[in-house]
Design a protein around this motif. Sequence first.
Motif: not given
Length: 634
Positions: A305-306, A309, A322-323, A393, A395-396
Amino acid sequence: MATGTYRAVMCEKISASASEGIEATVLRELPRKAQLGDQEVRISARAASLNFPELLMMQNKYQYKPKLPFVLCTEGAGVVAETGSKVSGLSVGDKVFYATMGGCAAEELVLPAQMCIKMPDTLSFSQGASFHMGYMTGYHGLVTRGRLKAGEWLLVTGAGGGMGSMAVELGKAVGAKAGRPGPTAAVRTHSVEHTWAMLSSVAGALIGAVVGWALASLQKTARPARPQDYPEFQGLAALQKSLWTETSKETALQDGAKNRERLRAAKVLGKAWPVQMHCRGADLSGKAPTSGKLLHFIRHGQGFHNSLNDFCKVYHVKAKPYNIPEVFDPPLTEIGRLQAKVLQSRARETKAELVVVSPMSRALMTSNIAFAHCIGHIPFIAHESCKEKSHGNSCDYRRSASDAKQDFPNVDFSLIPEEDPLLSTLHMESDLEVAERAYDFMLWIRNRSETEIVVSTHSAWLFSLFNAVLKCDDPALSEWFLLKLASAAPFRHLRPRFRASDHSDQVIAAASSDDKLEMCKKLGADYVVNYSKQKLKDAVGEITKGEFCDVIYDPVGGEIFDQCVRCVTPKGYARLLVVGFASGTIPKFGINMALIKGFDLVGVRSGAQLGLELRGPCRQQRAARWVRGGVVSG
């Protein structure tokens, strides 16, 4: 397969009074459940508590009316005697406490595993059996229903009784300002806000227009097994260097300053915790003192995800990478794995006795790569309290514990629930909630026997830890992970110090006798009021300097409820929590008072939190951690 019977205390008829109902109880033999369900546990009971609701049930006066005959008691404690085939996190021999809608006054119970919470060693079985009704009702009332906010006064009536005293102690545990007038308490607390967010499919569509793998996913066509295999991502390692310039460092520091302002506005920055935690950078050269614990914090390597981004930043794509579903609990990229591998030489310089890791894949991968030489030699424990902050998100959130266990068999997942407690509701955490998790985590660390511990975690969590929980002797400690996020998996060594807080927050408790008020003082009350000797309104008005109370927690009812109404602040946003009627009288009051003062009348049903599925156990786990950390006595 179990055979035979067990004994249980039963109510077989409705009685005219509580005393008559108790005298009419009988001891009966009941058949044991032969076969457990996959997710059930069999408990050998050691203690059960008889609470006010059960006394009402025996008189057919409670809102929940069980069919006759029924087994008494709604909470208890015992030892796990047998587990279902798919139960994780509980083992035979574990001490647990639990709450149900009845049936706990028995030698044996069969319950869903998620209803059982491991009991802290500091609690006896009798204490564990009385934990839920008071502490969890208090938590449900004060936090969920009462919505305590920063700087508010909380008044607790009946503070000398079980429900009231626990509510006062909980007020202190969350950083409260409380006082006790007779059996009543006033608490000034910090805000706990609950906000909710839904994942956006639109963001996935926006990124899909640029990134091939996401577009292919939306079109439900075949795509390579690894997103990194797409041409668009080849050479991304070179692009990473263009992202981390002196300008980007300045931007990171600016973002950090903005985040601290957000924490300050939410009254999280500078929050007074019951136990103060100071830390300083550790000198590993051997010149500095080596007493106390040594903690090694690692922020995970680059996750997919990083990388996505960064891709959007480079190509100026206005989207929310991230979503999207494809970044749910993302793994490390090749860059991230290399970053973790770079840490191996430094990891070998440590004398780690324990590795604690967030249960999210990127943190698990980082710790297993960086500390590969420790696998099989020291414990690796997954801990929910150090997972990433939930921003709502994809990824959370993490995958199930059993799935993660297959990929990381060396990690102990027994401390975390099977599913992510926040995933079922897509809950987006407030800054205070994350800080509370970080604080609970450090209390857990404090009570571990190991003296050198590694923690593999996340940047947002670290920011909260170093800016809202730990008091750093070196201001640079609050910046170190901001400066290294894109260049490597950061590694920092710290020595924490713990001591009781000397903050100025105060608790006011109210009770009807001086003996009860003495007990309230021992629980942390700063002010006490005996409302059998003075008017509650006058005492509360004097303590709060005429502000009166924003939240009132009343388990007493009767005449005390009428006094509570007069203690409500007239500012138009107060909450009066109706918790019970221990006085035996259901009060009546002029509804015009609600109009004049503009307060909310909020019902707090003690059993309500039992229906909150995964969120209920999560709260119980937090309360149990408070006991382990010495924040509440149990």
